[in-house]
Motif scaffolding. Structure first.
Motif, PDB file in Angstrom:
ATOM      1  N   ASP A 131      38.364  36.220   7.113  1.00 19.83           N
ATOM      2  CA  ASP A 131      39.512  37.114   6.946  1.00 19.83           C
ATOM      3  C   ASP A 131      40.688  36.706   7.852  1.00 19.83           C
ATOM      4  N   VAL A 132      40.405  36.052   8.976  1.00 19.91           N
ATOM      5  CA  VAL A 132      41.464  35.624   9.894  1.00 19.91           C
ATOM      6  C   VAL A 132      42.112  34.332   9.397  1.00 19.91           C
ATOM      7  N   LEU A 133      41.276  33.354   9.037  1.00 20.20           N
ATOM      8  CA  LEU A 133      41.786  32.031   8.627  1.00 20.20           C
ATOM      9  C   LEU A 133      42.058  31.918   7.137  1.00 20.20           C
ATOM     10  N   HIS A 134      41.489  32.828   6.355  1.00 21.31           N
ATOM     11  CA  HIS A 134      41.576  32.760   4.893  1.00 21.31           C
ATOM     12  C   HIS A 134      40.972  31.456   4.386  1.00 21.31           C
ATOM     13  N   LYS A 135      39.857  31.065   5.034  1.00 23.47           N
ATOM     14  CA  LYS A 135      39.119  29.869   4.637  1.00 23.47           C
ATOM     15  C   LYS A 135      37.646  30.241   4.544  1.00 23.47           C
ATOM     16  N   GLN A 136      36.993  29.722   3.523  1.00 27.90           N
ATOM     17  CA  GLN A 136      35.583  29.997   3.301  1.00 27.90           C
ATOM     18  C   GLN A 136      34.736  29.359   4.399  1.00 27.90           C
ATOM     19  N   TYR A 137      33.663  30.019   4.818  1.00 25.53           N
ATOM     20  CA  TYR A 137      32.682  29.568   5.815  1.00 25.53           C
ATOM     21  C   TYR A 137      33.278  29.402   7.221  1.00 25.53           C
ATOM     22  N   ALA A 138      34.341  30.131   7.522  1.00 25.82           N
ATOM     23  CA  ALA A 138      34.980  30.046   8.839  1.00 25.82           C
ATOM     24  C   ALA A 138      34.314  31.006   9.815  1.00 25.82           C
ATOM     25  N   PHE A 139      34.249  30.589  11.078  1.00 23.59           N
ATOM     26  CA  PHE A 139      33.786  31.483  12.140  1.00 23.59           C
ATOM     27  C   PHE A 139      34.569  31.197  13.416  1.00 23.59           C
ATOM     28  N   GLU A 140      34.510  32.151  14.338  1.00 24.53           N
ATOM     29  CA  GLU A 140      35.266  32.027  15.587  1.00 24.53           C
ATOM     30  C   GLU A 140      34.347  32.203  16.784  1.00 24.53           C
ATOM     31  N   LEU A 141      34.736  31.558  17.872  1.00 24.27           N
ATOM     32  CA  LEU A 141      34.040  31.646  19.146  1.00 24.27           C
ATOM     33  C   LEU A 141      35.087  32.050  20.170  1.00 24.27           C
ATOM     34  N   SER A 142      34.893  33.210  20.804  1.00 29.32           N
ATOM     35  CA  SER A 142      35.918  33.760  21.694  1.00 29.32           C
ATOM     36  C   SER A 142      35.464  33.787  23.141  1.00 29.32           C
ATOM     37  N   THR A 143      36.387  33.408  24.026  1.00 26.65           N
ATOM     38  CA  THR A 143      36.203  33.560  25.466  1.00 26.65           C
ATOM     39  C   THR A 143      37.240  34.583  25.923  1.00 26.65           C
ATOM     40  N   ARG A 144      37.298  34.846  27.219  1.00 25.05           N
ATOM     41  CA  ARG A 144      38.319  35.771  27.731  1.00 25.05           C
ATOM     42  C   ARG A 144      39.727  35.258  27.471  1.00 25.05           C
ATOM     43  N   ASN A 145      39.899  33.942  27.500  1.00 24.43           N
ATOM     44  CA  ASN A 145      41.235  33.347  27.423  1.00 24.43           C
ATOM     45  C   ASN A 145      41.602  32.745  26.081  1.00 24.43           C
ATOM     46  N   ASP A 146      40.619  32.475  25.229  1.00 20.98           N
ATOM     47  CA  ASP A 146      40.914  31.686  24.038  1.00 20.98           C
ATOM     48  C   ASP A 146      39.970  32.052  22.897  1.00 20.98           C
ATOM     49  N   THR A 147      40.400  31.756  21.686  1.00 22.59           N
ATOM     50  CA  THR A 147      39.547  31.877  20.510  1.00 22.59           C
ATOM     51  C   THR A 147      39.609  30.555  19.767  1.00 22.59           C
ATOM     52  N   MET A 148      38.440  29.958  19.520  1.00 25.18           N
ATOM     53  CA  MET A 148      38.356  28.695  18.799  1.00 25.18           C
ATOM     54  C   MET A 148      37.787  28.964  17.412  1.00 25.18           C
ATOM     55  N   TYR A 149      38.305  28.236  16.440  1.00 24.25           N
ATOM     56  CA  TYR A 149      37.888  28.443  15.061  1.00 24.25           C
ATOM     57  C   TYR A 149      37.167  27.211  14.532  1.00 24.25           C
ATOM     58  N   PHE A 150      36.167  27.461  13.680  1.00 22.24           N
ATOM     59  CA  PHE A 150      35.369  26.397  13.091  1.00 22.24           C
ATOM     60  C   PHE A 150      35.142  26.718  11.620  1.00 22.24           C
ATOM     61  N   ILE A 151      34.884  25.678  10.829  1.00 26.05           N
ATOM     62  CA  ILE A 151      34.557  25.861   9.420  1.00 26.05           C
ATOM     63  C   ILE A 151      33.305  25.050   9.115  1.00 26.05           C
ATOM     64  N   ALA A 152      32.287  25.729   8.602  1.00 28.41           N
ATOM     65  CA  ALA A 152      31.029  25.078   8.231  1.00 28.41           C
ATOM     66  C   ALA A 152      31.112  24.605   6.778  1.00 28.41           C
ATOM     67  N   ASP A 153      30.089  23.854   6.345  1.00 29.39           N
ATOM     68  CA  ASP A 153      30.059  23.327   4.978  1.00 29.39           C
ATOM     69  C   ASP A 153      29.513  24.328   3.966  1.00 29.39           C
ATOM     70  N   SER A 154      28.788  25.354   4.432  1.00 27.11           N
ATOM     71  CA  SER A 154      28.204  26.336   3.516  1.00 27.11           C
ATOM     72  C   SER A 154      28.025  27.662   4.251  1.00 27.11           C
ATOM     73  N   GLU A 155      27.729  28.697   3.506  1.00 27.26           N
ATOM     74  CA  GLU A 155      27.482  30.015   4.098  1.00 27.26           C
ATOM     75  C   GLU A 155      26.242  29.969   4.997  1.00 27.26           C
ATOM     76  N   LYS A 156      25.204  29.266   4.541  1.00 28.26           N
ATOM     77  CA  LYS A 156      23.983  29.152   5.344  1.00 28.26           C
ATOM     78  C   LYS A 156      24.264  28.423   6.656  1.00 28.26           C
ATOM     79  N   GLU A 157      25.003  27.313   6.607  1.00 26.85           N
ATOM     80  CA  GLU A 157      25.360  26.578   7.832  1.00 26.85           C
ATOM     81  C   GLU A 157      26.150  27.480   8.787  1.00 26.85           C
ATOM     82  N   LYS A 158      27.099  28.225   8.241  1.00 25.38           N
ATOM     83  CA  LYS A 158      27.902  29.139   9.071  1.00 25.38           C
ATOM     84  C   LYS A 158      27.005  30.154   9.761  1.00 25.38           C
ATOM     85  N   GLU A 159      26.125  30.799   9.015  1.00 26.82           N
ATOM     86  CA  GLU A 159      25.231  31.805   9.582  1.00 26.82           C
ATOM     87  C   GLU A 159      24.279  31.187  10.605  1.00 26.82           C
ATOM     88  N   ASP A 160      23.775  29.992  10.323  1.00 28.34           N
ATOM     89  CA  ASP A 160      22.871  29.318  11.268  1.00 28.34           C
ATOM     90  C   ASP A 160      23.591  28.999  12.583  1.00 28.34           C
TER      91      ASP A 160
END
Length: 188
Positions: A131-160
């Motif tokens: 919903d943030v990136l408007h890209k399929q299989y996207a996820f984010e990793l947040s620290t106090r100072n930053d948020t990094m975004y990643f995109i996996a190849d599939s829904e299963k890869e993203k969840e794993d």
């Protein structure tokens, strides 16, 4: 009277900027990493110098003792957005001992140098980000100072990846130490 172009050039030795950049690249390994770049570098090269030296200094301390090339907890390809230039690049990721390393290639040996490292103990959340990136299989990793975004190849890869990183955050979090864990069953 204003000096002519020829007079100006005569006062200083012309030095094409591409040579200083080429010299920078060719002598990268022999450069001494000081807090400030050499005065001869252009502004853009100076900012690259600062970014590279900061990355090199933090990586060397963060990778000490972690044999990322041997028996990782999780590996795989993810798309990662660059820190300074916001393009998406495919990188090989390795999760091991509370650190998320990334490399340009999937062939990782003991002599390989990671392109980056994230200590997961400093991370607060890992969650889906379609919903943030408007890209399929996207996820984010947040620290106090930053948020990094990643995109996996599939829904299963993203969840794993989300599950593996989440488990690692909990395991390596300093919020609860062994001495603070209370076993209520043994107190009966």
């Amino acid at each position: 009277m204003k000096p002519t172009r020829e007079e100006k050039i005569g006062k200083r030795k012309p030095f094409p900027s591409f040579l200083s950049h080429l010299d920078f690249v060719n002598n990268w390994n022999s450069l001494s990493f000081k807090s400030e770049p050499p005065m001869s570098l252009s502004d853009s090269m100076a900012s690259l110098w600062r970014a590279a030296t900061a990355l090199t200094q933090t990586q060397s301390t963060q990778t000490d003792g972690v044999e990322f090339w041997s028996n990782p907890e999780r590996t795989g390809w993810l798309m990662k957005q660059g820190e300074h230039i916001k393009t998406w690049r495919r990188r090989w990721f390795i999760l091991k001992q509370g650190k998320l390393f990334w490399f340009k290639d999937s062939t990782v040996t003991r002599v390989c140098k990671p392109r980056g490292v994230i200590p997961v103990a400093s991370c607060l959340t890992v969650k889906g980000a379609e919903d943030v990136l408007h890209k399929q299989y996207a996820f984010e990793l947040s620290t106090r100072n930053d948020t990094m975004y990643f995109i996996a190849d599939s829904e299963k890869e993203k969840e794993d990846w989300i599950n593996s990183i989440g488990r690692s955050i909990v395991q390596h979090s300093r919020s609860v130490t062994d001495s603070e864990i209370v076993d209520y069953d043994s107190k009966r």
